[in-house]
Design a protein around this motif. Structure first.
Motif, PDB file in Angstrom:
ATOM      1  N   UNK A 184       7.038  12.932   5.704  1.00  0.00           N
ATOM      2  CA  UNK A 184       6.994  13.568   4.394  1.00  0.00           C
ATOM      3  C   UNK A 184       7.077  12.530   3.287  1.00  0.00           C
ATOM      4  N   UNK A 185       6.444  12.822   2.160  1.00  0.00           N
ATOM      5  CA  UNK A 185       6.455  11.995   0.951  1.00  0.00           C
ATOM      6  C   UNK A 185       5.595  10.739   1.125  1.00  0.00           C
ATOM      7  N   UNK A 186       5.669   9.860   0.124  1.00  0.00           N
ATOM      8  CA  UNK A 186       4.815   8.673   0.086  1.00  0.00           C
ATOM      9  C   UNK A 186       5.639   7.426   0.384  1.00  0.00           C
ATOM     10  N   UNK A 187       5.312   6.731   1.450  1.00  0.00           N
ATOM     11  CA  UNK A 187       5.970   5.484   1.827  1.00  0.00           C
ATOM     12  C   UNK A 187       5.171   4.306   1.273  1.00  0.00           C
ATOM     13  N   UNK A 218      14.795  10.812   0.433  1.00  0.00           N
ATOM     14  CA  UNK A 218      14.328  12.073   0.988  1.00  0.00           C
ATOM     15  C   UNK A 218      13.091  11.981   1.852  1.00  0.00           C
ATOM     16  N   UNK A 219      12.427  10.818   1.880  1.00  0.00           N
ATOM     17  CA  UNK A 219      11.178  10.680   2.642  1.00  0.00           C
ATOM     18  C   UNK A 219      11.467  10.471   4.133  1.00  0.00           C
ATOM     19  N   UNK A 220      10.429  10.759   4.930  1.00  0.00           N
ATOM     20  CA  UNK A 220      10.545  10.666   6.387  1.00  0.00           C
ATOM     21  C   UNK A 220       9.352   9.906   6.952  1.00  0.00           C
ATOM     22  N   UNK A 221       9.617   8.972   7.839  1.00  0.00           N
ATOM     23  CA  UNK A 221       8.588   8.376   8.703  1.00  0.00           C
ATOM     24  C   UNK A 221       8.612   9.183   9.995  1.00  0.00           C
ATOM     25  N   UNK A 222       7.535   9.890  10.289  1.00  0.00           N
ATOM     26  CA  UNK A 222       7.530  10.880  11.364  1.00  0.00           C
ATOM     27  C   UNK A 222       7.774  10.304  12.748  1.00  0.00           C
ATOM     28  N   UNK A 223       8.166  11.171  13.654  1.00  0.00           N
ATOM     29  CA  UNK A 223       8.461  10.762  15.031  1.00  0.00           C
ATOM     30  C   UNK A 223       7.184  10.288  15.729  1.00  0.00           C
ATOM     31  N   UNK A 224       7.297   9.174  16.440  1.00  0.00           N
ATOM     32  CA  UNK A 224       6.174   8.664  17.213  1.00  0.00           C
ATOM     33  C   UNK A 224       6.709   7.874  18.401  1.00  0.00           C
ATOM     34  N   UNK A 279       0.835  -1.202   0.000  1.00  0.00           N
ATOM     35  CA  UNK A 279       0.000   0.000   0.000  1.00  0.00           C
ATOM     36  C   UNK A 279       0.871   1.255   0.000  1.00  0.00           C
ATOM     37  N   UNK A 280       0.323   2.358  -0.525  1.00  0.00           N
ATOM     38  CA  UNK A 280       0.976   3.655  -0.420  1.00  0.00           C
ATOM     39  C   UNK A 280       0.475   4.355   0.840  1.00  0.00           C
ATOM     40  N   UNK A 281       1.413   4.890   1.598  1.00  0.00           N
ATOM     41  CA  UNK A 281       1.063   5.613   2.824  1.00  0.00           C
ATOM     42  C   UNK A 281       1.573   7.041   2.685  1.00  0.00           C
ATOM     43  N   UNK A 282       0.656   7.988   2.611  1.00  0.00           N
ATOM     44  CA  UNK A 282       1.023   9.395   2.467  1.00  0.00           C
ATOM     45  C   UNK A 282       1.297   9.986   3.846  1.00  0.00           C
ATOM     46  N   UNK A 283       2.523  10.494   4.044  1.00  0.00           N
ATOM     47  CA  UNK A 283       2.853  11.117   5.322  1.00  0.00           C
ATOM     48  C   UNK A 283       2.842  10.118   6.470  1.00  0.00           C
ATOM     49  N   UNK A 284       3.589   9.015   6.350  1.00  0.00           N
ATOM     50  CA  UNK A 284       3.608   7.981   7.392  1.00  0.00           C
ATOM     51  C   UNK A 284       3.980   8.580   8.748  1.00  0.00           C
ATOM     52  N   UNK A 285       3.118   8.383   9.735  1.00  0.00           N
ATOM     53  CA  UNK A 285       3.307   8.920  11.094  1.00  0.00           C
ATOM     54  C   UNK A 285       3.560  10.431  11.056  1.00  0.00           C
ATOM     55  N   UNK A 286       2.909  11.115  10.122  1.00  0.00           N
ATOM     56  CA  UNK A 286       3.069  12.553  10.037  1.00  0.00           C
ATOM     57  C   UNK A 286       4.351  12.988   9.338  1.00  0.00           C
TER      58      UNK A 286
END
Length: 253
Positions: free
Chosen positions: A23-26, A52-58, A14-21
């Motif tokens: 950037x970009x599509x994971x 360049x993508x980021x999985x946000x802090x959680x 699956x595509x996850x837009x803004x994973x955990x807040x």
């Protein structure tokens, strides 16, 4: 014994837009989850970040988590401390850990996620009596819980005893390589197992079932099952983690 395997691969993520807040599509795919298993698994997952993508802090408050880096280069922010990670790195995220993942390379950053319930959550969900510290790795009363994340190079160490890093039911993580034609048999007696194949081809046999293996294939063994892994014409390399199942818990899966 039973003949049962959970088999999955990384296709159709699956595509996850803004994973955990972030950037970009994971990309993300669940490879196995607690349904059909006896242990305190939350989920076994594959995840990927483009350059360049980021999985946000959680923060994890009810689950503990392993990250195993499959490919790519990145930076993991662990409780505000940046750590460079690369293929073969294992990250043990204890209860209360905060983390963020960033792709610093020019290729996709791919990693495996193994998330399990912490001791208190597992006991609530399963009704399992609290086990002795020696059986589960749970700290003695008054001993502080481990909350800092730890990065281990499995390429260097080969395997790690997870009871020294986490408080929950995860027991061991290792990298294994079978030479051409070599076999290994795993039995899920008091533990359940999950494997993710990294390089090479081979087969997994459980009773009458025969599964072809290649990089990106995952298999998980429910309690009571046995599997024999056999390498093909070349070496077969895989990541393997095990999780303890208290006696009697398998009756409720």
């Amino acid at each position: 014994m039973i003949d049962e395997l959970v088999v999955a691969d990384t296709t159709g993520a699956s595509e996850v837009h803004g994973m955990h807040g972030g950037a970009e599509i994971a990309r993300w795919k669940c490879l196995a989850r607690r349904i059909g298993l006896a242990g305190a698994w939350e989920a076994i997952e594959w995840a990927s970040l483009p350059p360049g993508a980021v999985c946000g802090e959680h923060c994890h408050t009810r689950t503990e988590e392993l990250y195993f880096v499959i490919s790519g280069e990145g930076e993991l922010l662990l409780d505000d401390v940046p750590r460079k990670v690369r293929p073969g790195h294992l990250i043990a995220n204890g209860l209360g850990t905060r983390h963020q993942f960033r792709n610093l390379g020019s290729d996709d950053l791919n990693w495996l996620v193994i998330e399990v319930f912490g001791p208190d959550t597992a006991r609530t969900l399963t009704g399992t009596p609290e086990a002795a510290p020696a059986e589960t790795g749970t700290p003695d009363p008054g001993e502080s819980l481990m909350t800092n994340a730890t990065v281990i190079d499995l390429e260097e160490h080969g395997e790690v005893d997870l009871t020294t890093l986490l408080t929950g039911p995860l027991r061991q993580a290792r990298l294994a390589t079978l030479a051409p034609g070599q076999a290994e048999t795993l039995t899920a007696d008091d533990r359940e197992h999950t494997l993710f194949f990294l390089e090479g081809t081979g087969t997994a046999r459980s009773g009458a079932s025969l599964v072809d293996l290649a990089d990106g294939t995952a298999i998980t063994l429910p309690l009571g099952s046995t599997v024999t892994i056999t390498a093909g014409a070349g070496a077969l390399r895989y990541f393997h983690a095990s999780l303890a199942v208290p006696a009697g818990q398998g009756d409720r899966r």
